[in-house]
Design a protein around this motif. Structure first.
Motif, PDB file in Angstrom:
ATOM      1  N   ILE A  16     -79.429 -28.082  77.782  1.00  0.00           N
ATOM      2  CA  ILE A  16     -78.313 -27.157  77.553  1.00  0.00           C
ATOM      3  C   ILE A  16     -77.357 -27.707  76.503  1.00  0.00           C
ATOM      4  N   TYR A  17     -77.122 -29.014  76.516  1.00  0.00           N
ATOM      5  CA  TYR A  17     -76.261 -29.613  75.500  1.00  0.00           C
ATOM      6  C   TYR A  17     -76.903 -29.496  74.116  1.00  0.00           C
ATOM      7  N   GLU A  18     -78.230 -29.583  74.057  1.00  0.00           N
ATOM      8  CA  GLU A  18     -78.917 -29.403  72.781  1.00  0.00           C
ATOM      9  C   GLU A  18     -78.867 -27.945  72.341  1.00  0.00           C
ATOM     10  N   LEU A  19     -78.973 -27.034  73.283  1.00  0.00           N
ATOM     11  CA  LEU A  19     -78.936 -25.606  72.981  1.00  0.00           C
ATOM     12  C   LEU A  19     -77.548 -25.175  72.520  1.00  0.00           C
ATOM     13  N   SER A  20     -76.511 -25.692  73.173  1.00  0.00           N
ATOM     14  CA  SER A  20     -75.130 -25.293  72.867  1.00  0.00           C
ATOM     15  C   SER A  20     -74.251 -26.523  72.639  1.00  0.00           C
ATOM     16  N   PRO A  21     -74.373 -27.158  71.467  1.00  0.00           N
ATOM     17  CA  PRO A  21     -73.634 -28.396  71.222  1.00  0.00           C
ATOM     18  C   PRO A  21     -72.178 -28.189  70.800  1.00  0.00           C
ATOM     19  N   PHE A  22     -71.830 -26.958  70.431  1.00  0.00           N
ATOM     20  CA  PHE A  22     -70.488 -26.700  69.911  1.00  0.00           C
ATOM     21  C   PHE A  22     -69.506 -26.346  71.029  1.00  0.00           C
ATOM     22  N   ASP A  23     -68.236 -26.622  70.784  1.00  0.00           N
ATOM     23  CA  ASP A  23     -67.196 -26.274  71.751  1.00  0.00           C
ATOM     24  C   ASP A  23     -66.747 -24.831  71.504  1.00  0.00           C
ATOM     25  N   ASN A  24     -67.577 -23.889  71.931  1.00  0.00           N
ATOM     26  CA  ASN A  24     -67.272 -22.467  71.786  1.00  0.00           C
ATOM     27  C   ASN A  24     -66.731 -21.930  73.110  1.00  0.00           C
ATOM     28  N   TYR A  25     -65.575 -21.262  73.031  1.00  0.00           N
ATOM     29  CA  TYR A  25     -64.879 -20.791  74.222  1.00  0.00           C
ATOM     30  C   TYR A  25     -65.022 -19.274  74.398  1.00  0.00           C
ATOM     31  N   LEU A  26     -65.081 -18.856  75.643  1.00  0.00           N
ATOM     32  CA  LEU A  26     -65.234 -17.446  75.981  1.00  0.00           C
ATOM     33  C   LEU A  26     -63.931 -16.683  75.745  1.00  0.00           C
ATOM     34  N   GLN A  27     -64.056 -15.531  75.092  1.00  0.00           N
ATOM     35  CA  GLN A  27     -62.933 -14.617  74.934  1.00  0.00           C
ATOM     36  C   GLN A  27     -63.391 -13.211  75.305  1.00  0.00           C
ATOM     37  N   ILE A  28     -62.424 -12.395  75.745  1.00  0.00           N
ATOM     38  CA  ILE A  28     -62.703 -10.999  76.061  1.00  0.00           C
ATOM     39  C   ILE A  28     -61.869 -10.126  75.142  1.00  0.00           C
ATOM     40  N   LEU A  29     -62.538  -9.257  74.393  1.00  0.00           N
ATOM     41  CA  LEU A  29     -61.868  -8.375  73.444  1.00  0.00           C
ATOM     42  C   LEU A  29     -61.937  -6.929  73.927  1.00  0.00           C
ATOM     43  N   GLU A  30     -60.934  -6.123  73.520  1.00  0.00           N
ATOM     44  CA  GLU A  30     -60.895  -4.700  73.880  1.00  0.00           C
ATOM     45  C   GLU A  30     -61.264  -3.859  72.663  1.00  0.00           C
ATOM     46  N   LEU A  31     -62.422  -3.221  72.712  1.00  0.00           N
ATOM     47  CA  LEU A  31     -62.918  -2.434  71.596  1.00  0.00           C
ATOM     48  C   LEU A  31     -62.731  -0.941  71.859  1.00  0.00           C
ATOM     49  N   ASN A  32     -62.406  -0.200  70.794  1.00  0.00           N
ATOM     50  CA  ASN A  32     -62.430   1.253  70.906  1.00  0.00           C
ATOM     51  C   ASN A  32     -63.770   1.775  70.387  1.00  0.00           C
ATOM     52  N   GLU A  33     -63.920   3.076  70.345  1.00  0.00           N
ATOM     53  CA  GLU A  33     -65.194   3.683  69.944  1.00  0.00           C
ATOM     54  C   GLU A  33     -65.617   3.231  68.547  1.00  0.00           C
ATOM     55  N   ASN A  34     -64.689   3.230  67.603  1.00  0.00           N
ATOM     56  CA  ASN A  34     -65.016   2.833  66.229  1.00  0.00           C
ATOM     57  C   ASN A  34     -65.377   1.353  66.138  1.00  0.00           C
ATOM     58  N   ASP A  35     -64.725   0.538  66.957  1.00  0.00           N
ATOM     59  CA  ASP A  35     -65.040  -0.897  66.975  1.00  0.00           C
ATOM     60  C   ASP A  35     -66.481  -1.126  67.444  1.00  0.00           C
ATOM     61  N   VAL A  36     -66.885  -0.376  68.458  1.00  0.00           N
ATOM     62  CA  VAL A  36     -68.250  -0.506  68.980  1.00  0.00           C
ATOM     63  C   VAL A  36     -69.257  -0.083  67.914  1.00  0.00           C
ATOM     64  N   LEU A  37     -68.944   0.988  67.198  1.00  0.00           N
ATOM     65  CA  LEU A  37     -69.822   1.438  66.108  1.00  0.00           C
ATOM     66  C   LEU A  37     -69.928   0.373  65.018  1.00  0.00           C
ATOM     67  N   SER A  38     -68.804  -0.235  64.688  1.00  0.00           N
ATOM     68  CA  SER A  38     -68.810  -1.305  63.679  1.00  0.00           C
ATOM     69  C   SER A  38     -69.673  -2.471  64.135  1.00  0.00           C
ATOM     70  N   LEU A  39     -69.590  -2.799  65.424  1.00  0.00           N
ATOM     71  CA  LEU A  39     -70.396  -3.884  65.977  1.00  0.00           C
ATOM     72  C   LEU A  39     -71.879  -3.545  65.906  1.00  0.00           C
ATOM     73  N   ALA A  40     -72.232  -2.301  66.243  1.00  0.00           N
ATOM     74  CA  ALA A  40     -73.632  -1.879  66.193  1.00  0.00           C
ATOM     75  C   ALA A  40     -74.149  -1.894  64.752  1.00  0.00           C
ATOM     76  N   GLU A  41     -73.349  -1.433  63.819  1.00  0.00           N
ATOM     77  CA  GLU A  41     -73.759  -1.425  62.406  1.00  0.00           C
ATOM     78  C   GLU A  41     -73.940  -2.841  61.885  1.00  0.00           C
ATOM     79  N   PHE A  42     -73.064  -3.752  62.308  1.00  0.00           N
ATOM     80  CA  PHE A  42     -73.204  -5.150  61.907  1.00  0.00           C
ATOM     81  C   PHE A  42     -74.500  -5.727  62.458  1.00  0.00           C
ATOM     82  N   ALA A  43     -74.780  -5.460  63.735  1.00  0.00           N
ATOM     83  CA  ALA A  43     -76.001  -5.974  64.361  1.00  0.00           C
ATOM     84  C   ALA A  43     -77.243  -5.450  63.639  1.00  0.00           C
ATOM     85  N   ALA A  44     -77.211  -4.178  63.259  1.00  0.00           N
ATOM     86  CA  ALA A  44     -78.364  -3.576  62.591  1.00  0.00           C
ATOM     87  C   ALA A  44     -78.553  -4.123  61.182  1.00  0.00           C
ATOM     88  N   SER A  45     -77.456  -4.402  60.487  1.00  0.00           N
ATOM     89  CA  SER A  45     -77.556  -4.866  59.096  1.00  0.00           C
ATOM     90  C   SER A  45     -77.848  -6.355  59.002  1.00  0.00           C
TER      91      SER A  45
END
Length: 250
Positions: free
Chosen positions: A127-156
Motif C-alpha cells: 500500500i505504501y508503494e501504491l500510494s507513496p504521496f501524502d494526499n488528503y481526502l476532500q469533499i467538494l460540492e458540485l452542481n450539474e455543470n460541474d459534473v458535466l465538466s468532470l465527465a468531459e475531462f474524464a472522456a478527453s
C-alpha cells in the motif's frame, strides 16, 4: 585653486572609505570534501549496527499481511482500470463511513497510483508503494455543470478512476452520463470525494479549484486503503476488482 585641490584630495579617500566600510565581510564558515560513492567503499560497521534494529523493525512492519486478493489488480486500461475502480470505491466507502455523507462520485488520478496489487497476500508495504504521496481526502460540492465538466475531462484525458459515475462518450462528446444509475438532476448538489492534489488543480483539473469545499480532512489516501482492506479482511472478504464499463469511450 589650492583650496579646491586640498578638498578633492580629502574627499575622494573619504568616499572610498565609506563605500568599502559598508561592503559585507566574507568569512570562511566550513569545509567540503568531494567523496566518490561506490561499492568499493567499506561498510561502516558502527553505523550499520546502529541502523540495523530500526531497519529490521521497519521491514517487519512493511511485510505484515493486511489482506488477500483473488487476482492481481492492475492499473492498465483506457481511463478505467481495475485498480482505479478499487481505489475510487474504497475512497467513496471510507468517506461515507467516516464523514456520514452520501458521496455521489469518487475519483482518483491514475498517475497517483504508483504500483499494483499482487495476486495473493497484500502487505502494508504494497500500500505504501501504491500510494507513496501524502494526499488528503476532500469533499467538494458540485452542481450539474460541474459534473458535466468532470465527465468531459474524464472522456478527453482518460486518466481517472471513477466510482459512482458512468460515462459513455464519442470522442469528447458525452452520449450518456449516469450518477449512481440516475440522470443528472438540475439544482442538485453532488458530493465528490477527491484528493487534495486534484482539488487544487493538479493533473489539469483547474476547474475544481473554485468549487466549494464541504470538508477538508487529514485522512491520507494510503491510510484509507489500509483501513478498508483490514476491515474487509476481518469480515472474511478477499479483495477483488475488475473493469466494469464505467467509462466507455468510442
Amino acid at each position: 585653486m589650492i583650496r579646491n585641490k586640498i578638498f578633492k584630495i580629502w574627499i575622494c579617500p573619504a568616499i572610498l572609505f565609506l563605500l568599502t566600510s559598508c561592503a559585507p565581510s566574507l568569512f570562511k564558515t566550513g569545509e567540503g570534501q568531494f567523496l566518490l560513492v561506490g561499492s568499493d567503499i567499506p561498510v561502516d560497521l558502527a553505523a550499520q549496527n546502529f541502523i540495523h534494529p530500526y531497519k529490521e523493525n521497519l521491514e517487519k512492519e512493511m511485510n505484515a499481511v493486511i489482506g488477500e486478493t483473488t487476482e492481481a489488480i492492475l492499473k492498465t486500461g483506457n481511463g478505467e482500470s481495475a485498480l482505479g475502480n478499487l481505489v475510487a470505491d474504497f475512497q467513496k466507502e471510507f468517506a461515507e463511513k467516516e464523514l456520514g455523507y452520501p458521496i455521489d462520485i469518487s475519483i482518483i488520478n491514475n498517475g497517483g497510483i504508483r504500483n499494483t496489487l499482487p495476486k495473493g497476500d497484500i502487505t502494508l508495504g504494497n500500500i505504501y508503494e501504491l500510494s507513496p504521496f501524502d494526499n488528503y481526502l476532500q469533499i467538494l460540492e458540485l452542481n450539474e455543470n460541474d459534473v458535466l465538466s468532470l465527465a468531459e475531462f474524464a472522456a478527453s484525458r482518460k486518466i481517472l478512476g471513477i466510482s459512482g459515475m458512468k460515462i459513455t462518450s464519442q470522442g469528447e462528446k458525452i452520449l450518456e452520463l449516469k450518477i449512481n444509475g440516475k440522470d443528472l438532476i438540475p439544482d442538485k448538489k453532488y458530493l465528490l470525494a477527491v484528493n487534495d492534489y486534484l482539488a487544487n488543480g493538479g493533473d489539469g483539473m483547474g476547474f475544481l479549484v473554485e468549487i466549494p469545499r464541504k470538508t477538508e480532512t487529514d485522512y491520507l489516501l494510503r491510510d484509507i486503503l489500509i483501513e478498508i482492506i483490514k476491515s474487509k479482511t476481518e469480515a472474511g472478504q478477499k479483495i477483488e476488482a475488475k473493469i466494469e464499463g464505467r467509462q466507455k469511450f468510442d
